[in-house]
Design a protein around this motif. Structure first.
Motif, PDB file in Angstrom:
ATOM      1  N   ARG A   1       0.791  -1.380  -0.195  1.00 24.02           N
ATOM      2  CA  ARG A   1       0.040  -0.022  -0.242  1.00 24.02           C
ATOM      3  C   ARG A   1       0.903   1.339   0.087  1.00 24.02           C
ATOM      4  O   ARG A   1       0.513   2.291  -0.935  1.00 24.02           O
ATOM      5  CB  ARG A   1      -0.876   0.085   1.237  1.00 24.02           C
TER       6      ARG A   1
ATOM      7  N   ASN B   1       2.321   1.660  -3.475  1.00 16.95           N
ATOM      8  CA  ASN B   1       1.392   2.234  -4.412  1.00 16.95           C
ATOM      9  C   ASN B   1       0.781   3.829  -4.298  1.00 16.95           C
ATOM     10  O   ASN B   1       0.725   4.387  -5.255  1.00 16.95           O
ATOM     11  CB  ASN B   1       0.154   1.111  -4.453  1.00 16.95           C
ATOM     12  N   GLU B   2       0.498   3.928  -3.093  1.00 15.30           N
ATOM     13  CA  GLU B   2       0.226   5.279  -2.576  1.00 15.30           C
ATOM     14  C   GLU B   2       1.226   6.343  -3.451  1.00 15.30           C
ATOM     15  O   GLU B   2       1.059   7.456  -3.728  1.00 15.30           O
ATOM     16  CB  GLU B   2      -0.188   5.506  -1.277  1.00 15.30           C
ATOM     17  N   SER B   3       2.450   5.944  -2.750  1.00 12.30           N
ATOM     18  CA  SER B   3       3.726   6.826  -3.177  1.00 12.30           C
ATOM     19  C   SER B   3       3.596   7.204  -4.597  1.00 12.30           C
ATOM     20  O   SER B   3       3.954   8.323  -5.277  1.00 12.30           O
ATOM     21  CB  SER B   3       5.006   6.323  -2.754  1.00 12.30           C
TER      22      SER B   3
ATOM     23  N   ALA C   1       1.254   9.230  -6.117  1.00  8.85           N
ATOM     24  CA  ALA C   1       1.427  10.789  -5.793  1.00  8.85           C
ATOM     25  C   ALA C   1       2.403  11.435  -6.524  1.00  8.85           C
ATOM     26  O   ALA C   1       2.870  12.442  -6.508  1.00  8.85           O
ATOM     27  CB  ALA C   1       1.563  10.616  -4.293  1.00  8.85           C
TER      28      ALA C   1
ATOM     29  N   ALA D   1       3.425   8.764   1.299  1.00  5.86           N
ATOM     30  CA  ALA D   1       3.298   7.813   2.346  1.00  5.86           C
ATOM     31  C   ALA D   1       4.721   7.286   2.815  1.00  5.86           C
ATOM     32  O   ALA D   1       5.048   7.022   3.788  1.00  5.86           O
ATOM     33  CB  ALA D   1       2.277   6.443   1.897  1.00  5.86           C
TER      34      ALA D   1
END
Length: 513
Positions: free
Chosen positions: A371, A374-376, A379, A410
């Motif tokens: 997670r 993937n979030e980084s 972004a 993140a």
């Protein structure tokens, strides 16, 4: 009831046989170290309920053992046992305690290969790292066997000739210990070694993922000669952990608690200890910056980062997390780093000799790392290398390098606890220090510089309990391990490690003519 007990015994024996077969295939010599019962009052016991929970090898998700799923009643029995044992243990001499700790250390050294095999089987870390952990863990027993004889008191200058003033250090009593899965041997010896040296007794709850290492270590403590009740181990599943942990904090027979783990759990335990005003030691989360200044030796900095980031697949509270590189040397550093990661890291089962990156401990940890990456990336972070789950198995993640990282991503805001490097450029020293300090955590920091003046300036300004300067491996029994801000309270290891387990008694002797 007799039939149920027979079936439970048969199940334990079957699982024990499976575990023996697995470990004997890798060179295990002493099967007596393999326990699937908890240890209370000098006896190997099952849970009162008869329930068990499985222990799996994260490299292949196979069940290797089953241990007692203990509840509050079992934990209360362990606390009572420790409390009763304390009444006599506290009167032993420092030399007696020292010799017992030394015996334990000698047995740990004698059985270090078997202990390492057990760590790899349940924690998944490469065998070379497991061997390193056992050496690190036993070093605390050696250290505190020596420190037991150096718990000094004081004589203060009296304000009156009719009085003498003394300060004595005495053991606090029963110490509860809740230990993590990432260093299942060393986190026990670091705590128990100090407590036992001070004259305290222990109730240990190992992590549900890695109880076998705790049981093996305590088997050797029993053989070393520690009296019944001085050391107790309660094994419990994730479901029963909150209730067991609460009792370990709130029982009136417990004098203090030591916990290593997440800040979120540490905060809960801190609140629970407040009702009894318990002595508490907390070694909590981190988000360690790793700063490479333009004056750094780039080759040394890459070597240091490989150690500080990828040990135990990044699953360490002091793992380098936020990698800051001064813009003048960013390209040179990132190229050297990518080459090192590509060529030197081999992912796989920790029992394979060439492997130096093992699995993550469980599915929750894998999903967390996935997670964060993937979030980084969503972004705006770039993927230089890796970035996905590895096809080696269910709990493996690719060694990963992210670039173009910003402070709000993140991977910079959260403790990753996985094999992921997040790179960010910086312009000047002031900017690097400000970014490093912009965190609620303050456990460890690392920086590389050959500028002596800069070394002193930055070391003083970084808000952290521990700092590695031109060094990626800072853990040692002689060092004071602990953090500031939300990374914890107290110190473990060093001569300060005993402080949490003693209190100062002031004696005023009057009537002197």
């Amino acid at each position: 009831m007799a039939v149920l007990n027979y079936l439970r015994t048969a199940l334990i024996h079957h699982k024990h046989t499976l575990m023996m077969e697995v470990l004997k295939g890798h060179g295990l010599r002493y099967a007596s170290l393999l326990h699937q019962e908890a240890y209370i009052g000098g006896k190997w016991v099952s849970a009162a309920s008869g329930k068990l929970f499985p222990v799996t090898n994260p490299a292949n998700s196979k069940v290797i053992a089953s241990v007692p799923d203990m509840e509050v009643t079992d934990t209360e029995a362990a606390i009572n046992s420790a409390y009763e044992a304390f009444q006599t243990w506290q009167t032993t001499t420092a030399r007696e305690r020292s010799l017992l700790l030394r015996n334990w250390y000698n047995l740990m050294e004698q059985h270090k290969e078997d202990l390492a095999l057990i760590v790899t089987a349940e924690a998944g870390k490469p065998l070379s790292e497991s061997r390193g952990e056992i050496g690190y863990g036993s070093s605390f027993l050696e250290w505190f066997s020596e420190e037991a004889k150096r718990i000094y008191g004081e004589v203060a200058q009296s304000p009156a000739s009719s009085k003498e003033l003394f300060f004595l250090r005495q053991p606090i009593g029963v110490a509860s210990m809740i230990t993590p899965w990432n260093f299942p041997n060393a986190m026990i010896t670091r705590k128990a070694g100090a407590a036992l040296a001070a004259g305290c007794t222990c109730v240990i709850k190992p992590a549900e993922d890695t109880p076998l290492s705790a049981l093996a270590a305590v088997d050797l403590a029993e053989k070393a000669g520690f009296p019944p009740g001085v050391i107790n181990v309660v094994t419990t599943s994730r479901a029963n952990t909150p209730a067991v942990g609460k009792l370990m904090c709130t029982s009136p027979k417990v004098a203090g608690i030591s916990f290593t783990g997440s800040t979120a759990i540490g905060r809960v335990l801190y609140e629970q200890c407040a009702s009894g005003i318990k002595r508490i030691g907390l070694e909590l989360g981190g988000n360690a910056p790793f700063i490479v200044f333009s004056s750094a030796d780039v080759k040394s900095a890459v070597e240091g980062l490989m150690v500080a980031k990828f040990r135990n697949s990044g699953q360490a509270c002091i793992s380098a997390n936020r990698i800051l590189v001064q813009e003048e040397i960013y390209d040179k550093f990132s190229e050297a780093l990518e080459e090192a990661v590509r060529k030197r890291l081999t992912v796989g089962d920790g029992f394979n000799k060439e492997v130096n990156i093992g699995p993550l401990i469980n599915i929750n940890q894998l999903k967390r790392v996935e997670r964060i990456v993937n979030e980084s990336v969503a972004a705006g972070a770039g993927v230089v290398l890796g970035g996905k789950c590895h096809d080696m198995g269910d709990l493996f993640f690719q060694p990963t390098i992210l670039c173009n990282v910003t402070e709000d991503m993140a991977c910079f805001q959260e403790e990753i606890f996985g094999p992921v490097i997040a790179l960010k450029k910086f312009k000047c020293e002031e900017e690097a220090v400000n970014i490093a300090n912009a965190s609620k955590f303050g456990l460890a920091c690392y920086f590389y510089s050959q500028d002596v003046s800069q070394v002193w300036r930055v070391a003083r300004r970084l808000e952290s309990g521990m700092i590695g300067i031109n060094e990626g491996l800072i853990s040692t029994a002689e060092g004071a391990f602990g953090g500031v801000k939300q990374s914890g309270i107290g110190r473990e290891g060093s001569r300060h490690g005993i402080d949490d387990y003693t209190y100062l008694k002031y004696i005023c002797l009057g009537g002197i003519n």
